[in-house]
Scaffold this motif. Structure first.
Motif: not given
Length: 113
Positions: A68-76, A92-95
């Motif tokens: 979640t922290a990485v997603q937030r940094r990327l989104a910002a 986020e890609l999953s299965a």
């Protein structure tokens, strides 16, 4: 910012939404070092559109699994680069079937091998 759709061959049913690669070269170029810094494994710009639907396709940045922290940094980072009138969903890609269709039908602009 100009964009280009590259048609994929993925349509299992006539009314099923299709996933296509979206090329955004300036944004891709700017995001590659950020993806590397954040240890993102893969990243795709994709558009989801339904046949016969005249509305604008849904634009997405699809990434490999990330915290979640990485997603937030990327989104910002992405929000600072996007034009005011452009919306882009981060997924986020999953299965699952949708993620599989993205991986099969679209070309990543970033991949860490």
């Amino acid at each position: 910012m100009s964009s280009t759709f590259i048609e994929s061959g993925f349509t299992e049913e006539k009314l099923r939404p299709s996933v296509v690669t979206l090329n955004l070269p300036p944004l891709e170029k700017a995001l590659i070092p950020i993806c590397a810094e954040l240890a993102i494994t893969q990243a795709y710009f994709v558009a989801l559109r339904s046949q016969g639907d005249a509305r604008t396709p849904r634009l997405m940045l699809a990434i490999g699994p990330a915290t979640t922290a990485v997603q937030r940094r990327l989104a910002a980072a992405v929000s600072e680069m996007l034009p005011e009138d452009m919306e882009l969903d981060l997924i986020e890609l999953s299965a699952d079937a949708f993620s599989d269709s993205v991986r099969q039908s679209c070309k990543p602009f970033y991949r860490c091998d």
